[in-house]
Motif scaffolding. Structure first.
Motif, PDB file in Angstrom:
ATOM      1  N   LYS A 129      33.098  47.631  45.603  1.00  0.00           N
ATOM      2  CA  LYS A 129      33.381  47.596  44.166  1.00  0.00           C
ATOM      3  C   LYS A 129      34.018  48.908  43.694  1.00  0.00           C
ATOM      4  CE  LYS A 129      29.921  44.122  43.205  1.00  0.00           C
ATOM      5  NZ  LYS A 129      28.647  43.783  42.559  1.00  0.00           N
ATOM      6  N   TYR A 130      33.596  50.013  44.278  1.00  0.00           N
ATOM      7  CA  TYR A 130      34.155  51.319  43.903  1.00  0.00           C
ATOM      8  C   TYR A 130      35.629  51.435  44.297  1.00  0.00           C
ATOM      9  CZ  TYR A 130      34.824  56.381  43.762  1.00  0.00           C
ATOM     10  OH  TYR A 130      35.298  57.635  43.502  1.00  0.00           O
ATOM     11  N   THR A 131      36.012  50.799  45.411  1.00  0.00           N
ATOM     12  CA  THR A 131      37.380  50.947  45.907  1.00  0.00           C
ATOM     13  C   THR A 131      38.317  49.828  45.442  1.00  0.00           C
ATOM     14  OG1 THR A 131      36.819  49.830  47.986  1.00  0.00           O
ATOM     15  CG2 THR A 131      36.650  52.242  47.945  1.00  0.00           C
ATOM     16  N   ILE A 132      37.842  48.955  44.574  1.00  0.00           N
ATOM     17  CA  ILE A 132      38.690  47.894  44.017  1.00  0.00           C
ATOM     18  C   ILE A 132      39.046  48.268  42.592  1.00  0.00           C
ATOM     19  CG2 ILE A 132      38.781  45.462  43.325  1.00  0.00           C
ATOM     20  CD1 ILE A 132      36.879  44.828  45.612  1.00  0.00           C
ATOM     21  N   ASP A 133      40.319  48.145  42.250  1.00  0.00           N
ATOM     22  CA  ASP A 133      40.776  48.423  40.897  1.00  0.00           C
ATOM     23  C   ASP A 133      39.951  47.615  39.897  1.00  0.00           C
ATOM     24  OD1 ASP A 133      43.001  47.579  38.589  1.00  0.00           O
ATOM     25  OD2 ASP A 133      43.088  49.676  39.240  1.00  0.00           O
ATOM     26  N   LYS A 134      39.618  48.221  38.774  1.00  0.00           N
ATOM     27  CA  LYS A 134      38.724  47.601  37.790  1.00  0.00           C
ATOM     28  C   LYS A 134      39.240  46.248  37.307  1.00  0.00           C
ATOM     29  CE  LYS A 134      35.987  48.858  33.781  1.00  0.00           C
ATOM     30  NZ  LYS A 134      35.673  49.921  32.823  1.00  0.00           N
ATOM     31  N   SER A 135      40.540  46.107  37.102  1.00  0.00           N
ATOM     32  CA  SER A 135      41.084  44.835  36.621  1.00  0.00           C
ATOM     33  C   SER A 135      40.916  43.726  37.652  1.00  0.00           C
ATOM     34  CB  SER A 135      42.565  44.989  36.252  1.00  0.00           C
ATOM     35  OG  SER A 135      43.314  45.354  37.395  1.00  0.00           O
ATOM     36  N   ILE A 136      40.968  44.067  38.932  1.00  0.00           N
ATOM     37  CA  ILE A 136      40.769  43.090  39.997  1.00  0.00           C
ATOM     38  C   ILE A 136      39.277  42.787  40.134  1.00  0.00           C
ATOM     39  CG2 ILE A 136      40.997  42.680  42.479  1.00  0.00           C
ATOM     40  CD1 ILE A 136      43.446  44.564  42.375  1.00  0.00           C
ATOM     41  N   ARG A 137      38.471  43.806  40.089  1.00  0.00           N
ATOM     42  CA  ARG A 137      37.018  43.667  40.246  1.00  0.00           C
ATOM     43  C   ARG A 137      36.434  42.692  39.227  1.00  0.00           C
ATOM     44  NH1 ARG A 137      34.197  48.713  38.678  1.00  0.00           N
ATOM     45  NH2 ARG A 137      36.062  49.579  39.610  1.00  0.00           N
ATOM     46  N   GLN A 138      36.956  42.724  37.996  1.00  0.00           N
ATOM     47  CA  GLN A 138      36.439  41.862  36.937  1.00  0.00           C
ATOM     48  C   GLN A 138      36.767  40.388  37.188  1.00  0.00           C
ATOM     49  OE1 GLN A 138      38.238  43.690  33.524  1.00  0.00           O
ATOM     50  NE2 GLN A 138      36.575  45.158  33.267  1.00  0.00           N
ATOM     51  N   SER A 139      37.792  40.114  37.974  1.00  0.00           N
ATOM     52  CA  SER A 139      38.176  38.727  38.214  1.00  0.00           C
ATOM     53  C   SER A 139      37.509  38.118  39.446  1.00  0.00           C
ATOM     54  CB  SER A 139      39.696  38.632  38.359  1.00  0.00           C
ATOM     55  OG  SER A 139      40.117  39.288  39.545  1.00  0.00           O
ATOM     56  N   ILE A 140      36.666  38.876  40.126  1.00  0.00           N
ATOM     57  CA  ILE A 140      35.984  38.391  41.324  1.00  0.00           C
ATOM     58  C   ILE A 140      34.540  38.052  40.954  1.00  0.00           C
ATOM     59  CG2 ILE A 140      35.238  38.968  43.663  1.00  0.00           C
ATOM     60  CD1 ILE A 140      37.626  40.965  43.677  1.00  0.00           C
ATOM     61  N   SER A 141      34.116  36.848  41.328  1.00  0.00           N
ATOM     62  CA  SER A 141      32.748  36.443  41.006  1.00  0.00           C
ATOM     63  C   SER A 141      31.750  37.349  41.727  1.00  0.00           C
ATOM     64  CB  SER A 141      32.517  34.976  41.357  1.00  0.00           C
ATOM     65  OG  SER A 141      32.942  34.721  42.668  1.00  0.00           O
ATOM     66  N   ASP A 142      30.747  37.769  40.993  1.00  0.00           N
ATOM     67  CA  ASP A 142      29.773  38.721  41.515  1.00  0.00           C
ATOM     68  C   ASP A 142      28.741  38.003  42.381  1.00  0.00           C
ATOM     69  OD1 ASP A 142      28.901  41.296  41.805  1.00  0.00           O
ATOM     70  OD2 ASP A 142      27.636  41.282  40.021  1.00  0.00           O
ATOM     71  N   THR A 143      28.317  38.659  43.432  1.00  0.00           N
ATOM     72  CA  THR A 143      27.285  38.144  44.326  1.00  0.00           C
ATOM     73  C   THR A 143      26.465  39.311  44.851  1.00  0.00           C
ATOM     74  OG1 THR A 143      26.872  36.871  46.348  1.00  0.00           O
ATOM     75  CG2 THR A 143      28.883  38.165  46.282  1.00  0.00           C
TER      76      THR A 143
END
Length: 129
Positions: free
Chosen positions: A75-89
């Motif tokens: 999560k730290y190494t993924i751009d924030k805009s991309i991170r928000q579009s990935i379902s959390d698990t």
């Protein structure tokens, strides 16, 4: 160990949307070097009980630590805009698969656009090839 982990985070490339393969390779190599990739290699063990052996309890404890750390690093190494579009698990292996599926779809769409451009483009006799 904490200093080594901090320095290693800067070596992992950030996922910005167009570099999934580079990010994935950088992430998996660095997690392996840091001995944190257990959660990506092994399915989640069952939660230990009072009858569990010491080895089972140790494996579970190591897996939980690996899973939590992998999720934080991904999560730290993924751009924030991309991170928000990935379902959390709560599972690192599942999260990595979700990221991969997102970018596999993107690559197929991009490939289709490029193939259409390639097959419909004609030489006009003026511009370069």
């Amino acid at each position: 160990m904490a200093m080594e982990l901090c320095l290693s985070l800067y070596v992992i490339k950030s996922l910005i949307g167009t570099n999934y393969e580079d990010w994935h390779e950088s992430l998996t190599i660095n997690l392996a070097i840091m001995h944190l990739d257990l959660a990506l290699r092994v399915d989640a063990p069952t939660k230990p009980t009072s009858e569990s052996t010491a080895a089972e309890k140790t494996l579970y404890k190591q897996w939980v630590h690996s899973n939590r750390t992998c999720l934080m690093i991904m999560k730290y190494t993924i751009d924030k805009s991309i991170r928000q579009s990935i379902s959390d698990t709560d599972n690192a292996k599942e999260y990595l698969e979700a990221v991969g599926k997102k970018f596999t779809k993107f690559d197929k769409a991009k490939e289709g656009t490029l193939m259409k451009l390639l097959t419909t483009t004609t030489y006009d006799g003026v511009s370069g090839v």
